[in-house]
Motif scaffolding. Structure first.
Motif, mmCIF file in Angstrom:
data_model
loop_
_atom_site.group_PDB
_atom_site.id
_atom_site.type_symbol
_atom_site.label_atom_id
_atom_site.label_comp_id
_atom_site.label_asym_id
_atom_site.label_seq_id
_atom_site.Cartn_x
_atom_site.Cartn_y
_atom_site.Cartn_z
ATOM 1 N N LEU A 25 0.794 -1.328 0.005
ATOM 2 C CA LEU A 25 0.053 -0.122 -0.003
ATOM 3 C C LEU A 25 0.924 1.328 -0.107
ATOM 4 C CD1 LEU A 25 -2.805 -1.059 2.536
ATOM 5 C CD2 LEU A 25 -3.197 -0.628 -0.004
ATOM 6 N N THR A 26 1.857 1.090 0.822
ATOM 7 C CA THR A 26 2.833 2.295 1.013
ATOM 8 C C THR A 26 3.532 2.523 -0.338
ATOM 9 O OG1 THR A 26 3.410 1.984 3.353
ATOM 10 C CG2 THR A 26 4.905 3.354 2.030
ATOM 11 N N GLN A 27 4.019 1.566 -1.169
ATOM 12 C CA GLN A 27 4.416 1.584 -2.502
ATOM 13 C C GLN A 27 3.629 1.722 -3.758
ATOM 14 O OE1 GLN A 27 7.764 -1.254 -2.972
ATOM 15 N NE2 GLN A 27 8.071 -1.463 -0.594
ATOM 16 N N GLY A 28 2.317 1.450 -3.506
ATOM 17 C CA GLY A 28 1.440 1.555 -4.400
ATOM 18 C C GLY A 28 1.410 0.532 -5.437
ATOM 19 N N VAL A 29 1.724 -0.668 -5.060
ATOM 20 C CA VAL A 29 1.882 -1.955 -6.159
ATOM 21 C C VAL A 29 1.272 -3.020 -5.615
ATOM 22 C CG1 VAL A 29 4.278 -1.134 -6.847
ATOM 23 C CG2 VAL A 29 3.744 -2.821 -4.788
ATOM 24 N N ALA A 30 0.566 -3.697 -6.523
ATOM 25 C CA ALA A 30 -0.010 -5.076 -6.273
ATOM 26 C C ALA A 30 0.662 -6.179 -5.679
ATOM 27 C CB ALA A 30 -0.466 -5.515 -7.459
ATOM 28 N N VAL A 31 0.048 -7.203 -5.076
ATOM 29 C CA VAL A 31 0.684 -8.315 -4.463
ATOM 30 C C VAL A 31 0.587 -9.636 -5.223
ATOM 31 C CG1 VAL A 31 0.742 -7.132 -2.181
ATOM 32 C CG2 VAL A 31 -1.117 -8.575 -2.583
ATOM 33 N N SER A 32 1.066 -10.469 -5.031
ATOM 34 C CA SER A 32 0.836 -11.719 -5.670
ATOM 35 C C SER A 32 1.007 -12.920 -4.307
ATOM 36 C CB SER A 32 1.599 -12.217 -6.833
ATOM 37 O OG SER A 32 3.025 -12.377 -6.264
ATOM 38 N N PHE A 33 0.197 -13.877 -4.594
ATOM 39 C CA PHE A 33 0.219 -14.792 -3.606
ATOM 40 C C PHE A 33 -0.445 -15.888 -4.089
ATOM 41 C CE2 PHE A 33 -3.228 -11.736 -2.510
ATOM 42 C CZ PHE A 33 -4.392 -12.646 -2.702
ATOM 43 N N THR A 34 -0.378 -17.127 -3.321
ATOM 44 C CA THR A 34 -1.084 -18.435 -3.354
ATOM 45 C C THR A 34 -2.334 -18.478 -2.499
ATOM 46 O OG1 THR A 34 0.939 -19.661 -4.294
ATOM 47 C CG2 THR A 34 -0.961 -21.134 -3.618
ATOM 48 N N GLU A 40 3.074 -17.480 0.610
ATOM 49 C CA GLU A 40 3.950 -17.096 -0.532
ATOM 50 C C GLU A 40 3.495 -15.851 -1.070
ATOM 51 O OE1 GLU A 40 3.581 -20.170 -3.592
ATOM 52 O OE2 GLU A 40 4.480 -21.522 -2.193
ATOM 53 N N LEU A 41 3.483 -14.738 -0.261
ATOM 54 C CA LEU A 41 3.081 -13.459 -0.638
ATOM 55 C C LEU A 41 4.004 -12.552 -0.971
ATOM 56 C CD1 LEU A 41 0.154 -11.412 0.516
ATOM 57 C CD2 LEU A 41 2.602 -10.112 0.394
ATOM 58 N N SER A 42 4.286 -11.852 -1.965
ATOM 59 C CA SER A 42 5.553 -11.235 -2.405
ATOM 60 C C SER A 42 4.768 -9.750 -3.165
ATOM 61 C CB SER A 42 6.287 -11.718 -3.237
ATOM 62 O OG SER A 42 5.521 -12.125 -4.707
ATOM 63 N N LEU A 43 5.318 -8.798 -3.288
ATOM 64 C CA LEU A 43 5.258 -7.471 -3.842
ATOM 65 C C LEU A 43 5.504 -7.561 -5.253
ATOM 66 C CD1 LEU A 43 5.239 -6.582 -0.762
ATOM 67 C CD2 LEU A 43 5.966 -4.478 -1.647
ATOM 68 N N THR A 44 4.657 -7.130 -6.058
ATOM 69 C CA THR A 44 4.951 -7.056 -7.411
ATOM 70 C C THR A 44 5.548 -5.606 -8.049
ATOM 71 O OG1 THR A 44 2.860 -6.440 -8.447
ATOM 72 C CG2 THR A 44 3.270 -8.737 -7.899
ATOM 73 N N ASP A 45 5.746 -5.376 -9.314
ATOM 74 C CA ASP A 45 6.062 -4.181 -9.716
ATOM 75 C C ASP A 45 4.922 -3.589 -10.780
ATOM 76 O OD1 ASP A 45 6.108 -5.705 -11.998
ATOM 77 O OD2 ASP A 45 8.149 -5.119 -12.609
ATOM 78 N N ILE A 46 3.700 -4.248 -10.488
ATOM 79 C CA ILE A 46 2.623 -3.680 -11.144
ATOM 80 C C ILE A 46 1.895 -2.612 -10.227
ATOM 81 C CG2 ILE A 46 0.258 -4.610 -12.027
ATOM 82 C CD1 ILE A 46 1.156 -7.393 -12.134
#
Length: 320
Positions: free
Chosen positions: A161-170, A217-223
């Motif tokens: 939320l701070t960086q304004g990017v989407a997250v990906s996870f399973t 397995e949540l991680s930040l994306t560059d989207i």
């Protein structure tokens, strides 16, 4: 009217403790009305009011330093019209200090609120917590919220939320295969004791609610987040991805079920009621069933029944 008994010292002290806030709250009251309220004679009430003028706030040396350190009344109104008005209340307007236990309870709540990404990650909470700790009558106990399994997920969402990017996870929904998801996070919230993420799901092309216990397995994306300002559904609002659930309970229990029944369809059959509602996750009802153990039954879906039973069994294991 029978004569009232003379006041002993203990009775007088107890009445004085109640009299001052009563008079301040009234603003203006007659001797007769106040005497009737405290079940004393008019002369006894007048004597108590007059004695207030020798009560005050002690100075550093143990005695009163200034005239405004004493209570004062409007003597003209008292002598001429038998009306009581306090003109100086000696700092009784000061807010009462919290006890150590009260402060600790509030600090615990603030720690929980501070853990919500996008809501509590501000300097406001730190300031409030510091003021509460200073304002207690004694040092509050050090309360530390034990870290839960979803804390790392909350921290990652806060960063997204701070960086304004989407997250990906399973995501592993009940009775379904794990699926990869990419989500524009909107907010994390706690409801019925469980943590959830609400956001725009790129796979479903719609707002969805995800139970954080089922995220891995949540991680930040560059989207970049494109739907962060979109409206999210209310907690019990009907949605296309919701699950239809039915519960049965004694009709007398309805007032205790609160918001669960706000948007439910309830059928009353004498002493028994059946509510049909939409939930976001099969786990949503397990705490409700546990709190009303033996009285409330989850009828559908079977996955919700199983989730509640498994949760109860896991709790019982702790006592074996």
């Amino acid at each position: 009217m029978s004569a009232r008994k003379p006041l002993v010292a203990t009775d007088r002290a107890a009445l004085m403790l109640q009299l001052v806030p009563y008079l301040i709250g009234k603003g203006e009251v007659s001797i007769a009305e106040a005497a009737d309220e405290f079940d004393v004679t008019a002369d006894q009430m007048r004597a108590m009011v007059e004695s207030l003028t020798v009560i005050g706030l002690p100075g550093e040396a143990g005695y009163w330093q200034m005239a405004n350190d004493l209570f004062d009344i409007d003597w003209d109104l008292l002598d001429q019209r038998d009306i009581i008005v306090i003109t100086n209340s000696v700092a009784l307007e000061r807010a009462p200090r919290l006890t150590a236990r009260e402060a600790a309870a509030l600090l615990t709540g603030l720690q929980l609120a501070r853990a919500i990404p996008g809501v509590g990650d501000t300097e406001l909470y730190a300031g409030l917590m510091a003021k509460l700790a200073r304002g207690a009558s004694s040092a509050p106990a050090d309360v530390i919220l034990a870290p839960g399994p979803v804390d790392a997920v909350r921290d990652a969402v806060a960063a997204a939320l701070t960086q304004g990017v989407a997250v990906s996870f399973t995501y592993k929904a009940p009775d379904a295969a794990p699926t990869p998801r990419t989500v524009d996070p909107v907010k994390v919230l706690i409801a019925t004791g469980e943590w959830y993420l609400q956001g725009w799901c790129h796979l479903r092309q719609a707002m969805r609610t995800f139970h954080l216990d089922r995220v891995s397995e949540l991680s930040l994306t560059d989207i970049p987040i494109a739907h962060g300002q979109d409206a999210v559904p209310d907690w019990f609002e009907t949605g296309t991805g919701d699950i239809l659930a039915r519960i049965r309970f004694p009709s007398s229990l309805a007032p205790l079920l609160g918001e669960y029944l706000d948007r439910a369809q309830v059928e009353v059959h004498g002493d028994t009621s059946i509510a049909t509602m939409r939930i976001a996750d099969e786990n949503s009802l397990r705490r409700l069933a546990a709190r009303r153990a033996g009285a409330l039954e989850i009828l559908e879906p079977e996955a919700a029944r199983s989730a509640a039973a498994e949760w109860a069994d896991a709790g019982l294991v702790q006592y074996r």
